[in-house]
Scaffold this motif. Structure first.
Motif, PDB file in Angstrom:
ATOM      1  N   LEU A 189     -12.490  -5.883  31.737  1.00 31.04           N
ATOM      2  CA  LEU A 189     -12.013  -6.378  33.025  1.00 31.04           C
ATOM      3  C   LEU A 189     -12.328  -7.865  33.181  1.00 31.04           C
ATOM      4  O   LEU A 189     -11.479  -8.635  33.650  1.00 31.04           O
ATOM      5  CB  LEU A 189     -12.635  -5.571  34.165  1.00 31.04           C
ATOM      6  CG  LEU A 189     -12.197  -4.103  34.266  1.00 31.04           C
ATOM      7  CD1 LEU A 189     -13.087  -3.348  35.245  1.00 31.04           C
ATOM      8  CD2 LEU A 189     -10.741  -4.006  34.695  1.00 31.04           C
ATOM      9  N   ILE A 190     -13.529  -8.273  32.807  1.00 30.83           N
ATOM     10  CA  ILE A 190     -13.900  -9.688  32.902  1.00 30.83           C
ATOM     11  C   ILE A 190     -13.010 -10.530  31.988  1.00 30.83           C
ATOM     12  O   ILE A 190     -12.547 -11.615  32.358  1.00 30.83           O
ATOM     13  CB  ILE A 190     -15.382  -9.903  32.541  1.00 30.83           C
ATOM     14  CG1 ILE A 190     -16.286  -9.307  33.630  1.00 30.83           C
ATOM     15  CG2 ILE A 190     -15.682 -11.374  32.341  1.00 30.83           C
ATOM     16  CD1 ILE A 190     -16.261 -10.052  34.953  1.00 30.83           C
ATOM     17  N   TYR A 191     -12.745 -10.028  30.779  1.00 30.00           N
ATOM     18  CA  TYR A 191     -11.843 -10.732  29.864  1.00 30.00           C
ATOM     19  C   TYR A 191     -10.446 -10.838  30.472  1.00 30.00           C
ATOM     20  O   TYR A 191      -9.764 -11.859  30.328  1.00 30.00           O
ATOM     21  CB  TYR A 191     -11.783  -9.997  28.525  1.00 30.00           C
ATOM     22  CG  TYR A 191     -10.874 -10.632  27.501  1.00 30.00           C
ATOM     23  CD1 TYR A 191     -11.175 -11.875  26.956  1.00 30.00           C
ATOM     24  CD2 TYR A 191      -9.716  -9.977  27.067  1.00 30.00           C
ATOM     25  CE1 TYR A 191     -10.344 -12.452  26.004  1.00 30.00           C
ATOM     26  CE2 TYR A 191      -8.882 -10.550  26.122  1.00 30.00           C
ATOM     27  CZ  TYR A 191      -9.197 -11.793  25.592  1.00 30.00           C
ATOM     28  OH  TYR A 191      -8.364 -12.367  24.657  1.00 30.00           O
ATOM     29  N   GLY A 192     -10.047  -9.804  31.189  1.00 33.55           N
ATOM     30  CA  GLY A 192      -8.733  -9.801  31.809  1.00 33.55           C
ATOM     31  C   GLY A 192      -8.594 -10.793  32.943  1.00 33.55           C
ATOM     32  O   GLY A 192      -7.495 -11.294  33.195  1.00 33.55           O
ATOM     33  N   ILE A 193      -9.693 -11.093  33.635  1.00 32.39           N
ATOM     34  CA  ILE A 193      -9.591 -12.005  34.777  1.00 32.39           C
ATOM     35  C   ILE A 193     -10.021 -13.433  34.439  1.00 32.39           C
ATOM     36  O   ILE A 193      -9.579 -14.376  35.090  1.00 32.39           O
ATOM     37  CB  ILE A 193     -10.407 -11.495  35.988  1.00 32.39           C
ATOM     38  CG1 ILE A 193     -11.906 -11.474  35.696  1.00 32.39           C
ATOM     39  CG2 ILE A 193      -9.931 -10.110  36.400  1.00 32.39           C
ATOM     40  CD1 ILE A 193     -12.755 -11.058  36.881  1.00 32.39           C
ATOM     41  N   ALA A 194     -10.866 -13.606  33.409  1.00 29.55           N
ATOM     42  CA  ALA A 194     -11.333 -14.951  33.056  1.00 29.55           C
ATOM     43  C   ALA A 194     -10.729 -15.456  31.755  1.00 29.55           C
ATOM     44  O   ALA A 194     -10.758 -16.650  31.477  1.00 29.55           O
ATOM     45  CB  ALA A 194     -12.859 -14.969  32.951  1.00 29.55           C
ATOM     46  N   GLY A 195     -10.173 -14.543  30.933  1.00 25.21           N
ATOM     47  CA  GLY A 195      -9.639 -14.946  29.647  1.00 25.21           C
ATOM     48  C   GLY A 195     -10.746 -15.340  28.683  1.00 25.21           C
ATOM     49  O   GLY A 195     -11.905 -14.993  28.863  1.00 25.21           O
ATOM     50  N   TYR A 340      -2.559  -4.173  36.306  1.00 24.47           N
ATOM     51  CA  TYR A 340      -2.701  -5.516  35.756  1.00 24.47           C
ATOM     52  C   TYR A 340      -3.309  -5.482  34.355  1.00 24.47           C
ATOM     53  O   TYR A 340      -2.915  -6.242  33.463  1.00 24.47           O
ATOM     54  CB  TYR A 340      -3.593  -6.355  36.687  1.00 24.47           C
ATOM     55  CG  TYR A 340      -4.024  -7.683  36.113  1.00 24.47           C
ATOM     56  CD1 TYR A 340      -3.176  -8.787  36.143  1.00 24.47           C
ATOM     57  CD2 TYR A 340      -5.285  -7.824  35.526  1.00 24.47           C
ATOM     58  CE1 TYR A 340      -3.570 -10.009  35.612  1.00 24.47           C
ATOM     59  CE2 TYR A 340      -5.686  -9.043  34.990  1.00 24.47           C
ATOM     60  CZ  TYR A 340      -4.827 -10.128  35.039  1.00 24.47           C
ATOM     61  OH  TYR A 340      -5.221 -11.338  34.498  1.00 24.47           O
ATOM     62  N   MET A 341      -4.259  -4.573  34.130  1.00 29.37           N
ATOM     63  CA  MET A 341      -4.971  -4.510  32.858  1.00 29.37           C
ATOM     64  C   MET A 341      -4.123  -3.962  31.717  1.00 29.37           C
ATOM     65  O   MET A 341      -4.532  -4.016  30.551  1.00 29.37           O
ATOM     66  CB  MET A 341      -6.235  -3.668  33.007  1.00 29.37           C
ATOM     67  CG  MET A 341      -7.387  -4.387  33.697  1.00 29.37           C
ATOM     68  SD  MET A 341      -7.977  -5.827  32.772  1.00 29.37           S
ATOM     69  CE  MET A 341      -8.573  -5.040  31.270  1.00 29.37           C
ATOM     70  N   GLY A 342      -2.952  -3.421  32.027  1.00 31.49           N
ATOM     71  CA  GLY A 342      -2.095  -2.868  30.981  1.00 31.49           C
ATOM     72  C   GLY A 342      -1.798  -3.873  29.883  1.00 31.49           C
ATOM     73  O   GLY A 342      -1.982  -3.605  28.691  1.00 31.49           O
TER      74      GLY A 342
END
Length: 466
Positions: A189-195, A340-342
């Motif tokens: 999730l953190i990778y998904g929102i911060a890249g 979103y995480m898809g």
């Protein structure tokens, strides 16, 4: 805290140990960690570090002079060189007897203020390269400038470099190193929102939940990330408002050129020009169905995860955020986070497949991976395949990725097999990726087929930790 970059550091160390003149060009987008990489590499080495500023030639020359004098005398002095040529000749002279690193960081700022700097460097490199032990590093965040004015064929410095390094954002594996205390799911999730941009990852804390991290950063008007995309665009482009409108259109599901043009209210030719710049900045990417060349099927998506999250969830809720309605905005985000995480999970799975190939554990030796979408004449509908890759005209792999809180059932495998029939491969291997796992029926069928690999998110995390 310095994390990752083992390959980049190894390459720089190898060049350093050559003992001869080396000229390295390092470039990459802002916040990606170029300066941190260089400083870590130069630690405990004889080095001169100078960062250019967006000013005139006099100011930058004075700053360079101070850096050189501080290295030579160990003190700050008010002695300034009369020209860049005099300053650089002095450094080349020092490096005749010992190994010295000279780094000019944010080189575009310096070169724009001095039109003759590139030619001066060219002259001195040609004159001194055989007698000097200097390791010269030019670094820049303006990728278009570095590519057009340093690396390009017509640039004065073309052919002088001994190495170039494009510093990229971290992949999922390296990003996880920042968050050893987080539960495995929250790392994704953190990778998904911060890249994978280090500066953005540093804004997150592995002692807080994903909810608290989002509230403390994206939903906090005083935080670094709250206005970061807009601030970055202002640094890179002249008309940030139009760029913002285009990115917003893509973030909200308008992926084709005609859709973007209609949403933004600009002609497609105008949009194409702005999209090209966003692609060069590596914020947007253009995709065509796997195996197809340029076509009307092309779509645009946001390549940078942080930008994707910000434009999807922060911009439209700005009025609520500044009024302190943090909990209300987070509730809206939470309801859409799984959806979103898809795409993020597809990215993580793609990275996993590449890793398996590189360690010799891939059933199909693909040359590239990508998404496919198009017409399914048999079922008379539009079809999509999350990931596919071809080894040759006979062999390929097909993959489906599911980020949801239920085990993947047999129907997902059957649909993937059915869609693979749209192609004419005789040797096919299937991958199913699941956030949670697989049903007994799915496992049984996969075992019977013998050409199916089932990979849970837990398996991906364990492969990273090995």
């Amino acid at each position: 805290m310095f994390i990752g970059r083992e390959k980049e550091l190894s390459a720089l160390e190898k060049l350093y140990k050559s003992g001869k003149f080396e000229f390295v060009v390092i470039y990459g987008r802002r916040r990606v960690g170029k300066t941190a990489l260089i400083n870590h590499f130069m630690d405990h080495k004889e080095s001169i570090y100078f960062m250019g500023v967006e000013s005139n030639e006099k100011q930058n020359l004075e700053n360079l002079s101070k850096s050189i004098m501080e290295y030579s005398n160990g003190i700050q002095a008010d002695t300034y060189f009369a020209s860049y040529q005099a300053a650089l000749e002095y450094v080349f002279k020092i490096a005749e007897k010992k190994r010295v690193i000279l780094t000019i960081d944010e080189y575009p700022y310096v070169a724009r203020g001095s039109k003759s700097l590139a030619s001066t460097l060219q002259l001195l490199i040609d004159k001194c390269k055989d007698t000097s032990k200097l390791m010269l590093i030019l670094c820049g965040s303006s990728m278009s400038y570095m590519e057009d004015h340093v690396l390009a064929y017509k640039a004065p410095l073309y052919g002088r470099r001994t190495a170039q390094m494009k510093v990229m954002p971290f992949d999922f594996e390296d990003s996880c190193k920042y968050f050893k205390n987080l539960p495995d799911e929250e790392k994704a999730l953190i990778y998904g929102i911060a890249g994978g941009t280090p500066q953005y990852l540093l804004q997150m804390s592995d002692n807080l939940s994903v909810e608290d991290n989002i509230k403390n950063t994206f939903l906090n008007p005083m935080s670094f990330l709250y206005e970061e995309p807009v601030n970055l665009l202002k640094q890179e482009v002249r008309e940030p408002a139009i760029y913002t409108a285009i990115i917003t259109a893509i973030a909200t599901g308008h992926s084709r050129m005609s859709e973007i043009s209609t949403k933004v209210g600009e002609d497609t030719n105008v949009c194409a020009r702005y999209l090209k710049n966003l692609i060069n900045l590596e914020i947007i990417k253009k995709e065509t169905p796997y195996g197809e060349k340029e076509s009307k099927k092309s779509i645009y998506s946001i390549e940078d995860h942080m930008f994707n999250f910000w434009y999807r969830f922060v911009l439209d809720n700005n009025s609520m955020i500044v009024r302190g309605a943090t909990d209300l905005v987070y509730k809206k985000i939470k309801d859409q986070l799984s959806d979103y995480m898809g795409r993020i999970f597809e990215d993580i799975c793609t990275q996993y497949l590449w890793k398996q190939l590189l360690i010799g554990n891939a059933p199909v030796e693909f040359a590239s991976l990508g998404r496919w979408w198009g017409n399914d004449p048999k079922n008379k509908c539009q079809a999509e395949i999350d990931i596919m890759g071809e080894q040759d005209q006979k062999t390929a792999l097909f993959a489906e990725c599911k980020w949801r809180n239920e085990n993947v059932d047999l129907d997902v495998l059957e649909k993937l097999v059915d869609r693979s029939m749209l192609f004419h491969y005789s040797n096919v291997h299937y991958y199913l990726f699941s956030k949670t796992g697989f049903t007994k029926g799915c496992k049984k069928k996969a075992e019977e087929m013998g050409s199916v690999t089932l990979v849970s998110y837990k398996d991906i995390v364990e492969s990273i930790q090995k």
